[in-house]
Design a protein around this motif. Structure first.
Motif, PDB file in Angstrom:
ATOM      1  N   LYS A 582       0.860  -1.184   0.000  1.00 11.75           N
ATOM      2  CA  LYS A 582       0.000   0.000   0.000  1.00 11.75           C
ATOM      3  C   LYS A 582       0.893   1.230   0.000  1.00 11.75           C
ATOM      4  O   LYS A 582       1.784   1.352   0.841  1.00 11.75           O
ATOM      5  CB  LYS A 582      -0.924   0.016   1.218  1.00 11.75           C
ATOM      6  CG  LYS A 582      -1.928   1.170   1.209  1.00 11.75           C
ATOM      7  CD  LYS A 582      -2.898   1.063   2.362  1.00 11.75           C
ATOM      8  CE  LYS A 582      -3.902   2.211   2.350  1.00 11.75           C
ATOM      9  NZ  LYS A 582      -4.695   2.237   1.103  1.00 11.75           N
ATOM     10  N   VAL A 583       0.646   2.134  -0.953  1.00  8.35           N
ATOM     11  CA  VAL A 583       1.532   3.283  -1.166  1.00  8.35           C
ATOM     12  C   VAL A 583       0.708   4.562  -1.156  1.00  8.35           C
ATOM     13  O   VAL A 583      -0.378   4.629  -1.749  1.00  8.35           O
ATOM     14  CB  VAL A 583       2.280   3.159  -2.511  1.00  8.35           C
ATOM     15  CG1 VAL A 583       3.259   4.326  -2.677  1.00  8.35           C
ATOM     16  CG2 VAL A 583       3.010   1.826  -2.603  1.00  8.35           C
ATOM     17  N   ARG A 584       1.262   5.547  -0.476  1.00 11.58           N
ATOM     18  CA  ARG A 584       0.652   6.881  -0.484  1.00 11.58           C
ATOM     19  C   ARG A 584       1.700   7.883  -0.964  1.00 11.58           C
ATOM     20  O   ARG A 584       2.862   7.830  -0.549  1.00 11.58           O
ATOM     21  CB  ARG A 584       0.170   7.264   0.917  1.00 11.58           C
ATOM     22  CG  ARG A 584      -0.422   8.669   0.985  1.00 11.58           C
ATOM     23  CD  ARG A 584      -0.957   8.991   2.353  1.00 11.58           C
ATOM     24  NE  ARG A 584      -1.456  10.355   2.424  1.00 11.58           N
ATOM     25  CZ  ARG A 584      -2.022  10.906   3.483  1.00 11.58           C
ATOM     26  NH1 ARG A 584      -2.163  10.183   4.598  1.00 11.58           N
ATOM     27  NH2 ARG A 584      -2.442  12.149   3.467  1.00 11.58           N
ATOM     28  N   VAL A 585       1.274   8.801  -1.840  1.00 15.27           N
ATOM     29  CA  VAL A 585       2.171   9.826  -2.385  1.00 15.27           C
ATOM     30  C   VAL A 585       1.539  11.189  -2.138  1.00 15.27           C
ATOM     31  O   VAL A 585       0.355  11.395  -2.423  1.00 15.27           O
ATOM     32  CB  VAL A 585       2.390   9.637  -3.901  1.00 15.27           C
ATOM     33  CG1 VAL A 585       3.556  10.498  -4.374  1.00 15.27           C
ATOM     34  CG2 VAL A 585       2.607   8.177  -4.252  1.00 15.27           C
ATOM     35  N   ASP A 586       2.325  12.109  -1.623  1.00 23.08           N
ATOM     36  CA  ASP A 586       1.838  13.468  -1.456  1.00 23.08           C
ATOM     37  C   ASP A 586       2.978  14.441  -1.678  1.00 23.08           C
ATOM     38  O   ASP A 586       4.152  14.076  -1.629  1.00 23.08           O
ATOM     39  CB  ASP A 586       1.224  13.671  -0.066  1.00 23.08           C
ATOM     40  CG  ASP A 586       2.197  13.363   1.054  1.00 23.08           C
ATOM     41  OD1 ASP A 586       3.105  14.171   1.294  1.00 23.08           O
ATOM     42  OD2 ASP A 586       2.042  12.292   1.682  1.00 23.08           O
ATOM     43  N   GLY A 587       2.638  15.686  -1.943  1.00 23.95           N
ATOM     44  CA  GLY A 587       3.653  16.712  -2.153  1.00 23.95           C
ATOM     45  C   GLY A 587       3.276  17.647  -3.276  1.00 23.95           C
ATOM     46  O   GLY A 587       2.090  17.804  -3.618  1.00 23.95           O
ATOM     47  N   THR A 588       4.321  18.245  -3.884  1.00 22.39           N
ATOM     48  CA  THR A 588       4.105  19.209  -4.967  1.00 22.39           C
ATOM     49  C   THR A 588       5.170  19.038  -6.041  1.00 22.39           C
ATOM     50  O   THR A 588       6.272  18.564  -5.784  1.00 22.39           O
ATOM     51  CB  THR A 588       4.168  20.663  -4.448  1.00 22.39           C
ATOM     52  OG1 THR A 588       5.461  20.905  -3.866  1.00 22.39           O
ATOM     53  CG2 THR A 588       3.095  20.933  -3.409  1.00 22.39           C
ATOM     54  N   ILE A 589       4.804  19.447  -7.247  1.00 27.71           N
ATOM     55  CA  ILE A 589       5.738  19.510  -8.368  1.00 27.71           C
ATOM     56  C   ILE A 589       5.536  20.853  -9.054  1.00 27.71           C
ATOM     57  O   ILE A 589       4.410  21.278  -9.296  1.00 27.71           O
ATOM     58  CB  ILE A 589       5.502  18.375  -9.380  1.00 27.71           C
ATOM     59  CG1 ILE A 589       5.774  17.013  -8.731  1.00 27.71           C
ATOM     60  CG2 ILE A 589       6.387  18.542 -10.608  1.00 27.71           C
ATOM     61  CD1 ILE A 589       5.490  15.843  -9.634  1.00 27.71           C
ATOM     62  N   ALA A 590       6.660  21.522  -9.353  1.00 27.51           N
ATOM     63  CA  ALA A 590       6.597  22.808 -10.052  1.00 27.51           C
ATOM     64  C   ALA A 590       7.523  22.756 -11.253  1.00 27.51           C
ATOM     65  O   ALA A 590       8.628  22.214 -11.179  1.00 27.51           O
ATOM     66  CB  ALA A 590       7.011  23.954  -9.126  1.00 27.51           C
ATOM     67  N   THR A 591       7.073  23.322 -12.377  1.00 32.94           N
ATOM     68  CA  THR A 591       7.896  23.378 -13.576  1.00 32.94           C
ATOM     69  C   THR A 591       8.221  24.825 -13.906  1.00 32.94           C
ATOM     70  O   THR A 591       7.538  25.754 -13.477  1.00 32.94           O
ATOM     71  CB  THR A 591       7.181  22.729 -14.773  1.00 32.94           C
ATOM     72  OG1 THR A 591       5.942  23.401 -14.985  1.00 32.94           O
ATOM     73  CG2 THR A 591       6.918  21.255 -14.501  1.00 32.94           C
ATOM     74  N   GLY A 592       9.306  24.989 -14.691  1.00 33.15           N
ATOM     75  CA  GLY A 592       9.798  26.338 -14.967  1.00 33.15           C
ATOM     76  C   GLY A 592       9.570  26.798 -16.379  1.00 33.15           C
ATOM     77  O   GLY A 592      10.462  27.374 -16.999  1.00 33.15           O
ATOM     78  N   ASN A 593       8.399  26.555 -16.941  1.00 30.25           N
ATOM     79  CA  ASN A 593       8.132  27.002 -18.297  1.00 30.25           C
ATOM     80  C   ASN A 593       7.711  28.468 -18.366  1.00 30.25           C
ATOM     81  O   ASN A 593       7.463  28.989 -19.445  1.00 30.25           O
ATOM     82  CB  ASN A 593       7.034  26.133 -18.929  1.00 30.25           C
ATOM     83  CG  ASN A 593       7.524  24.717 -19.160  1.00 30.25           C
ATOM     84  OD1 ASN A 593       8.695  24.505 -19.454  1.00 30.25           O
ATOM     85  ND2 ASN A 593       6.622  23.748 -19.024  1.00 30.25           N
ATOM     86  N   GLN A 594       7.607  29.126 -17.204  1.00 28.28           N
ATOM     87  CA  GLN A 594       7.288  30.549 -17.186  1.00 28.28           C
ATOM     88  C   GLN A 594       8.542  31.315 -17.598  1.00 28.28           C
ATOM     89  O   GLN A 594       9.519  31.427 -16.833  1.00 28.28           O
ATOM     90  CB  GLN A 594       6.832  30.993 -15.794  1.00 28.28           C
ATOM     91  CG  GLN A 594       5.588  30.257 -15.297  1.00 28.28           C
ATOM     92  CD  GLN A 594       5.887  28.930 -14.647  1.00 28.28           C
ATOM     93  OE1 GLN A 594       7.035  28.540 -14.539  1.00 28.28           O
ATOM     94  NE2 GLN A 594       4.855  28.229 -14.232  1.00 28.28           N
ATOM     95  N   VAL A 595       8.576  31.817 -18.822  1.00 27.43           N
ATOM     96  CA  VAL A 595       9.768  32.450 -19.366  1.00 27.43           C
ATOM     97  C   VAL A 595       9.545  33.953 -19.466  1.00 27.43           C
ATOM     98  O   VAL A 595       8.526  34.413 -19.981  1.00 27.43           O
ATOM     99  CB  VAL A 595      10.122  31.865 -20.750  1.00 27.43           C
ATOM    100  CG1 VAL A 595      11.357  32.557 -21.323  1.00 27.43           C
ATOM    101  CG2 VAL A 595      10.359  30.369 -20.657  1.00 27.43           C
ATOM    102  N   GLY A 596      10.529  34.697 -18.987  1.00 29.75           N
ATOM    103  CA  GLY A 596      10.452  36.150 -19.065  1.00 29.75           C
ATOM    104  C   GLY A 596      11.769  36.770 -18.672  1.00 29.75           C
ATOM    105  O   GLY A 596      12.762  36.086 -18.411  1.00 29.75           O
ATOM    106  N   ALA A 597      11.808  38.081 -18.628  1.00 30.31           N
ATOM    107  CA  ALA A 597      13.033  38.790 -18.267  1.00 30.31           C
ATOM    108  C   ALA A 597      13.318  38.595 -16.784  1.00 30.31           C
ATOM    109  O   ALA A 597      12.408  38.624 -15.957  1.00 30.31           O
ATOM    110  CB  ALA A 597      12.882  40.272 -18.594  1.00 30.31           C
ATOM    111  N   PHE A 598      14.607  38.392 -16.479  1.00 28.85           N
ATOM    112  CA  PHE A 598      15.002  38.175 -15.094  1.00 28.85           C
ATOM    113  C   PHE A 598      16.457  38.596 -14.935  1.00 28.85           C
ATOM    114  O   PHE A 598      17.325  38.180 -15.710  1.00 28.85           O
ATOM    115  CB  PHE A 598      14.844  36.702 -14.711  1.00 28.85           C
ATOM    116  CG  PHE A 598      15.097  36.413 -13.256  1.00 28.85           C
ATOM    117  CD1 PHE A 598      14.105  36.642 -12.310  1.00 28.85           C
ATOM    118  CD2 PHE A 598      16.319  35.922 -12.825  1.00 28.85           C
ATOM    119  CE1 PHE A 598      14.329  36.375 -10.969  1.00 28.85           C
ATOM    120  CE2 PHE A 598      16.557  35.656 -11.491  1.00 28.85           C
ATOM    121  CZ  PHE A 598      15.558  35.878 -10.552  1.00 28.85           C
ATOM    122  N   ASP A 599      16.716  39.430 -13.947  1.00 25.77           N
ATOM    123  CA  ASP A 599      18.056  39.948 -13.698  1.00 25.77           C
ATOM    124  C   ASP A 599      18.863  38.904 -12.928  1.00 25.77           C
ATOM    125  O   ASP A 599      18.944  38.933 -11.706  1.00 25.77           O
ATOM    126  CB  ASP A 599      17.976  41.262 -12.924  1.00 25.77           C
ATOM    127  CG  ASP A 599      19.334  41.944 -12.779  1.00 25.77           C
ATOM    128  OD1 ASP A 599      20.293  41.485 -13.434  1.00 25.77           O
ATOM    129  OD2 ASP A 599      19.422  42.907 -12.003  1.00 25.77           O
TER     130      ASP A 599
END
Length: 876
Positions: A582-599
């Protein structure tokens, strides 16, 4: 009359007393190894009875309350050939002293990995092999994964350095990489819950050193029910425990490459039944490929202490690992000939057996990160930096009346980083750069001095820096078993396995331009007006900026299991087991496809390279919440003809869950694919001859791998594999030889990832034949000198599931030549890949049209070329 009655009563009492006294005979003695050292914890039993004992701290045993008769006294101990001798009891106490001989190829060796109850190889209905310290030394491995090439049926793509290798067993597929269906263990517990976590594979956290007493490997069989996520097999690295006093210290240096290493270990019994062992290694150097900097540095320390009791033991142990090693990813090559008969060759200025993509000019990768450590600049020289602190406890006791209990538990604190350059494509300079997603036209210059880019071979390559940070790969695993002997013939075992595995990893990949040049001297190339120190982009725009990510998940597993072991007759044994996962999975995943100007460099100016920067937005996480369960089972029969031969058969059904970063999740947080199933059948013969042993096994498996998504690719197939496995070991006085060969006919039954295009074809990188051979010869007045070879080979395989390009078969030879200088002191020469063989293990892709009419460019990975070390060792 009364006197007569009294006399006969007295005589009867005396006769009963005598018979009672006779029934109280004792068999006792000592058990020692070949050097005369006492062995602690040896099982000494009387066959066909429930009587037995374990040796104490001094190696002594005693079995009491034995009736008159003739018995078979058996002494068995892990790593030693069992001894069976006839003992006659006739009213007197009997003293039987026993000497056991170390023998890891014996049919009598006790197996503890992946079985319901520990028993000898002859009595086990599983395919199991042991690799001892002698074979490990003889095979001259440069990584832990290279050792596994000596295991029958195991294909180890360990051409990438220390860790991150791909493993498959008997045609069960590599899948997306790592070891999805193979569980790697240390001392009986999983190193990682999942073997295929991207850049956190199980073998990343293992280092082979002098602490290892032996390696046990089970293929198929009861692995489905005796561990999680390992239906294809288990490889267990078992540590020395100091049962006999011994130690060693050795120092080694590279003769044709830059490396220095110190290994040490020592173990001994102490007073009051206490034993301990401690050891580790330190190393530094460039490594077997030229990188242009000190790429291998670090070490490991392991220790354990055991308290032996009359009916069992308690052991505690720890491991501290902090090691950095370079990773070698597919590199530029020249492909000559046709797809059916290709030759993989060097490019001008680049040697595919001694060079790598690392260079002294590329030591940093910069860019935004979502890691807890918030490192805007990462050191490329760190390579695969595994940092692990593990603490464990185990015990086992005989509770009497047929009851036994055993417990293994460990907590591991794992973190580190994994960074290595990957050639995402290369070609003729002008045409290749014109294909990059940058403004045209461009002018190129060397990043270090600004001079115009004028490579001698006319080539340039796009380097994607695989840059990941492991913030938290901690895990806690526990496995407790209680067994009960029912009568003389049946044993029942109940076990409960629990585990939790964190997966907190950040990806921050970037893009560079670099020469195609070896020797660690490849210079970086600037696109004038855009690049910063050879880096032309933050992220990987050629791949759609796929690889800026953050995973923060936790898997929790609870798995009760039940096993039955029964002697159906004097010769026939059955064992079966079932596991409820029996397996339980929890948490978060975030991806970085938000592209824009960044210093990025925070100089308050948005420069051209900072116009489009992929960033992981922490407030836009995908929530993961999933639960699933499955049932695994296994059943086997073993028929022992006599003490020299047995046959067995087994069927099993198991499954393996998917690591969080090898899966996709729906909007409701559930996984697209929760687990993949493997069904297996095997049958075999185990035979002992006067001079050796032979194991013959036929096998068949079906892997039902559902369609899923990985790095924007659709994957998944149903696979079938049938084959034959041979393993043998022979000894003829001073000459010994061991080896194995595996034939596998593997087939894609349903190509779910490719919409059926590859149905009926051979899975990628699956060779029909794998083989190894290890002859050795000892000589000298006291047999102090040794000469040994290890031959490792494979037949051809296909680079892809489409079977459109062949990876040629190859065989390479490792050499060990050891000279005994004086008692305990020896000098050894180890040569890995003696004849500098090219062996292609992976092809990433073809680049550009044919050149010179027929030749093409390709990116692939070869085994490393010849490397030699000289070692001075003192054993005491």
């Amino acid at each position: 009359m009364n006197s007569t009655k009294t006399k006969w009563i007295f005589i009867a009492i005396m006769l009963l007393s005598v018979s009672f006294i006779v029934a109280q005979s004792t068999i006792s003695g000592s058990v020692k190894d070949g050097n005369g050292a006492p062995l602690v914890g040896v099982n000494v039993t009387l066959e066909e009875t429930s009587k037995g004992a374990q040796t104490d701290f001094d190696g002594n045993y005693s079995i009491s309350n034995i009736e008159n008769g003739t018995y078979q006294l058996k002494a068995s101990y892990i790593g030693f050939a069992s001894l069976l001798k006839s003992v006659n009891v006739d009213g007197q106490n009997v003293i039987e002293n026993i000497v056991l001989v170390e023998d890891l190829e014996s049919l009598d060796e006790v197996i503890i990995t992946g079985v319901v109850n520990p028993k000898s190889r002859l009595e086990s209905s599983v395919s199991v092999s042991s690799i001892g310290t002698k074979l490990i030394e003889q095979s001259a491995p440069r990584s832990t994964g290279e050792i596994f090439r000596n295991i029958p049926g195991v294909r180890a793509e360990s051409s990438g350095g220390e860790g991150n290798a791909n493993f498959n067993v008997r045609g069960v597929p590599v899948s997306s990489g790592g070891s999805r269906y193979l569980q790697l263990q240390e001392d009986g517990l999983p190193v990682m819950l999942f073997g295929d976590t991207s850049f956190g594979n199980s073998d990343n956290w293992i280092r082979a050193d002098a602490n290892i007493g032996r390696i046990e490997a089970i293929r198929g069989g009861s692995a489905s029910t005796q561990t999680s996520n390992g239906p294809a097999g288990i490889i267990n690295l078992i540590s020395k425990t100091g049962n006999t006093e011994s130690g060693s210290i050795s120092t080694s240096a590279g003769l044709d490459f830059n490396t220095n290493r110190l290994d040490f270990e020592y173990g001994t019994p102490l007073a009051n039944g206490i034993t301990y062992h401690i050891g580790g290694f330190l190393r530094t150097g460039e490594g077997p490929r030229e990188t242009g900097f000190n790429a291998s540095k670090g070490g490991q320390l392991k220790a354990n202490i055991t308290k032996q009791f009359k009916t069992g033991y308690i052991r505690t142990y720890f491991k501290f690992l902090n090691d950095k090693s370079p990773m070698y990813l597919p590199m530029p090559m020249l492909l000559k000939g046709t797809d059916d008969n290709p030759t993989y060759a060097n490019l001008p200025g680049f040697d595919i057996t001694t060079d790598g993509l690392q260079t002294k000019y590329l030591q940093e990768s910069a860019g935004p990160t979502s890691s807890d450590r918030n490192r805007a600049v990462r050191d490329v020289r760190d390579g695969n930096n595994a940092i692990s602190q593990a603490f464990g406890l185990e015990f086992a006791f005989d509770l009497g009346e047929g009851w036994k209990i055993s417990e293994k538990g460990r907590v591991s604190f794992n973190k580190g980083g994994w960074i290595a350059p990957f050639s995402a494509g290369f070609g003729e300079t002008n045409s290749f750069v014109a294909g990059l997603p940058v403004a045209q036209p461009v002018s190129l210059s060397y990043a270090d001095d600004g001079s115009p880019y004028t490579p001698s071979n006319g080539l340039i390559q796009n380097i994607h820096m695989f840059d990941t940070t492991q913030d938290n790969l901690n895990n806690i695993v526990n496995d407790i078993k209680i067994s009960k002997k029912i009568g003389e013939d049946v044993g029942v075992t109940f076990g409960y396995f629990t585990a939790s595995q964190n997966t907190k990893i950040s990806w921050q990949w970037n893009a560079f331009l670099q020469e195609v040049k070896g020797g660690g001297e490849a210079r970086l190339v600037n696109i004038d007006g855009l690049s910063r120190g050879g880096q032309y982009a933050y992220g990987t725009p050629v791949w759609g900026n796929c690889c800026q990510r953050k995973y923060n998940t936790q898997h929790t597993v609870s798995a009760p299991y039940l096993g039955v072991d029964a002697d159906l007759s004097e010769k026939l044994n059955f064992d079966g087991s079932i596991r409820f996962e029996k397996v339980r999975v929890d948490g978060t995943i975030a991806t970085g496809n938000q592209v824009g100007a960044f210093d990025v460099n925070q100089n308050t100016t948005i420069e051209p390279i900072e116009q489009n920067v992929p960033i992981v937005q922490s407030n836009q996480n995908q929530i993961i919440g999933d639960e699933y369960d499955f049932v695994s089972y296994s059943a086997g029969l073993n028929y022992k003809f006599n003490q020299d031969a047995a046959v067995f058969a087994r069927y099993s059904l198991g499954a393996s869950g998917r690591a969080a970063d090898r899966n996709s999740y729906g909007v409701d947080g559930t996984a697209d694919v929760q687990y993949d199933e493997v069904s297996q059948f095997e049958a075999g013969l185990k035979k002992r001859f006067e001079k050796g042993t032979l194991y013959v096994t036929v096998f068949s498996s079906i892997t039902d791998e559902a369609a899923g998504f990985e790095l924007q690719n659709t994957v998944g197939s149903k696979y079938k594999a049938n084959g034959l496995e041979l393993e043998s070991a022979w000894s003829f006085g001073d000459f010994a030889i061991s080896g194995s060969a595996t034939y596998t006919k593997a087939e894609i039954k349903e190509d779910r990832g490719g919409a059926g295009a590859n149905d009926g074809k051979t899975p990628r990188r699956q060779a029909d034949f794998l083989y190894n051979l290890a002859p050795s010869y000892v000589f000298g007045n006291s047999k102090q000198h040794l000469l040994g070879f290890t031959i490792l080979g494979t037949s051809k395989s296909f680079a892809t599931d489409a079977n459109d390009l062949i990876q040629p078969g190859y065989a390479y030879i490792n050499l060990l030549a050891k000279v005994g200088l004086t008692k305990g002191l020896s000098l050894a020469l180890n040569i890995n890949n003696l004849f500098d063989t090219v062996g292609i293990t992976e092809v990433e892709g073809l680049d550009g049209p044919a050149i010179n009419g027929t030749d093409r460019y390709v990116r692939a990975r070869s085994i490393t070329g010849r490397s030699s070390t000289l070692s001075l060792q003192y054993k005491f």
